[in-house]
Design a protein around this motif. Sequence first.
Motif, PDB file in Angstrom:
ATOM      1  N   VAL A 106       0.858  -1.189   0.000  1.00  0.00           N
ATOM      2  CA  VAL A 106       0.000   0.000   0.000  1.00  0.00           C
ATOM      3  C   VAL A 106       0.889   1.232   0.000  1.00  0.00           C
ATOM      4  O   VAL A 106       1.878   1.307   0.741  1.00  0.00           O
ATOM      5  CB  VAL A 106      -0.915   0.005   1.252  1.00  0.00           C
ATOM      6  CG1 VAL A 106      -1.762   1.262   1.302  1.00  0.00           C
ATOM      7  CG2 VAL A 106      -1.797  -1.240   1.261  1.00  0.00           C
ATOM      8  N   ASP A 107       0.552   2.214  -0.838  1.00  0.00           N
ATOM      9  CA  ASP A 107       1.305   3.470  -0.884  1.00  0.00           C
ATOM     10  C   ASP A 107       1.214   4.164   0.469  1.00  0.00           C
ATOM     11  O   ASP A 107       0.123   4.403   0.989  1.00  0.00           O
ATOM     12  CB  ASP A 107       0.734   4.379  -1.978  1.00  0.00           C
ATOM     13  CG  ASP A 107       1.587   5.614  -2.191  1.00  0.00           C
ATOM     14  OD1 ASP A 107       1.624   6.471  -1.281  1.00  0.00           O
ATOM     15  OD2 ASP A 107       2.207   5.729  -3.266  1.00  0.00           O
ATOM     16  N   VAL A 108       2.362   4.482   1.056  1.00  0.00           N
ATOM     17  CA  VAL A 108       2.418   5.074   2.385  1.00  0.00           C
ATOM     18  C   VAL A 108       1.726   6.434   2.430  1.00  0.00           C
ATOM     19  O   VAL A 108       1.072   6.785   3.415  1.00  0.00           O
ATOM     20  CB  VAL A 108       3.889   5.226   2.861  1.00  0.00           C
ATOM     21  CG1 VAL A 108       3.975   6.008   4.147  1.00  0.00           C
ATOM     22  CG2 VAL A 108       4.537   3.859   3.002  1.00  0.00           C
ATOM     23  N   ASN A 109       1.827   7.197   1.369  1.00  0.00           N
ATOM     24  CA  ASN A 109       1.290   8.559   1.368  1.00  0.00           C
ATOM     25  C   ASN A 109      -0.182   8.654   0.986  1.00  0.00           C
ATOM     26  O   ASN A 109      -0.909   9.517   1.487  1.00  0.00           O
ATOM     27  CB  ASN A 109       2.112   9.445   0.429  1.00  0.00           C
ATOM     28  CG  ASN A 109       3.544   9.559   0.917  1.00  0.00           C
ATOM     29  OD1 ASN A 109       3.784   9.946   2.052  1.00  0.00           O
ATOM     30  ND2 ASN A 109       4.492   9.179   0.077  1.00  0.00           N
ATOM     31  N   THR A 110      -0.644   7.778   0.111  1.00  0.00           N
ATOM     32  CA  THR A 110      -2.025   7.885  -0.368  1.00  0.00           C
ATOM     33  C   THR A 110      -2.934   6.752   0.123  1.00  0.00           C
ATOM     34  O   THR A 110      -4.130   6.793  -0.089  1.00  0.00           O
ATOM     35  CB  THR A 110      -2.060   7.861  -1.910  1.00  0.00           C
ATOM     36  OG1 THR A 110      -1.606   6.564  -2.362  1.00  0.00           O
ATOM     37  CG2 THR A 110      -1.210   8.966  -2.492  1.00  0.00           C
ATOM     38  N   ASN A 111      -2.331   5.748   0.763  1.00  0.00           N
ATOM     39  CA  ASN A 111      -3.058   4.547   1.189  1.00  0.00           C
ATOM     40  C   ASN A 111      -3.645   3.780   0.018  1.00  0.00           C
ATOM     41  O   ASN A 111      -4.550   2.966   0.184  1.00  0.00           O
ATOM     42  CB  ASN A 111      -4.164   4.875   2.203  1.00  0.00           C
ATOM     43  CG  ASN A 111      -3.605   5.235   3.557  1.00  0.00           C
ATOM     44  OD1 ASN A 111      -2.529   4.788   3.921  1.00  0.00           O
ATOM     45  ND2 ASN A 111      -4.331   6.055   4.292  1.00  0.00           N
ATOM     46  N   GLU A 112      -3.149   4.035  -1.189  1.00  0.00           N
ATOM     47  CA  GLU A 112      -3.643   3.336  -2.367  1.00  0.00           C
ATOM     48  C   GLU A 112      -3.093   1.913  -2.393  1.00  0.00           C
ATOM     49  O   GLU A 112      -1.892   1.678  -2.267  1.00  0.00           O
ATOM     50  CB  GLU A 112      -3.216   4.077  -3.640  1.00  0.00           C
ATOM     51  CG  GLU A 112      -3.717   3.427  -4.907  1.00  0.00           C
ATOM     52  CD  GLU A 112      -3.206   4.128  -6.171  1.00  0.00           C
ATOM     53  OE1 GLU A 112      -3.431   3.576  -7.255  1.00  0.00           O
ATOM     54  OE2 GLU A 112      -2.582   5.196  -6.057  1.00  0.00           O
TER      55      GLU A 112
END
Length: 198
Positions: A106-112
């Motif tokens: 999961v992308d740390v900055n966007t939670n994507e």
Amino acid sequence: MKYQAENAVSSFFYYMWNAWSEEECRTVFKEMYPHFWEKWSLMTDKGVFGASERFYAELTDHYREKLVERAVSLYDGKARRKLPDDSRIRVCSDCGSAEIEIQAWVDVNTNEYHSDVDDDIWCSRCADNVETCSRQSFLEKMQEWWKSNNTEALEYLTGLKTSDFPSANSGQTFAEAADEWWNGKSYDGKRDIYLANN
């Protein structure tokens, strides 16, 4: 879960007004639920009005997040979310629990979400890596088990006695009463009975 603040507030209040119960408390707070149910009971001692706000104020950020996540998962603002069909819900194939997890990138900055880490699926109830099946499949398995029980087993499971029913129709009335008892149980209620007797 991503959501707008205003929608989350509405979801929280509609959840607390319409769905909050001891069972929901157990679902949200797991093994800590007796503590939180006692806390909720203290909040309602002062009256039902404002109890949700008082309860929320008493929680730490960690537990507030758990409560709001549950509220938003069940309510979309004022409307109850439509639950997915049982054929689309994945459960542990051993115990039927929906408390299963898989690791993901999961992308740390966007939670994507990007992808799963691997195919290992963890069941919190079994405390082990497990296979999954649909909730519908597990329901069918439990139903097959229920139908396979003889009269003596059904008496034990339901607490009903064949002697309490007229002998006409070859005991059909007892069988109908036993099925009505079983069919009146929720998925989790059936699962508890199934797991306790298998």
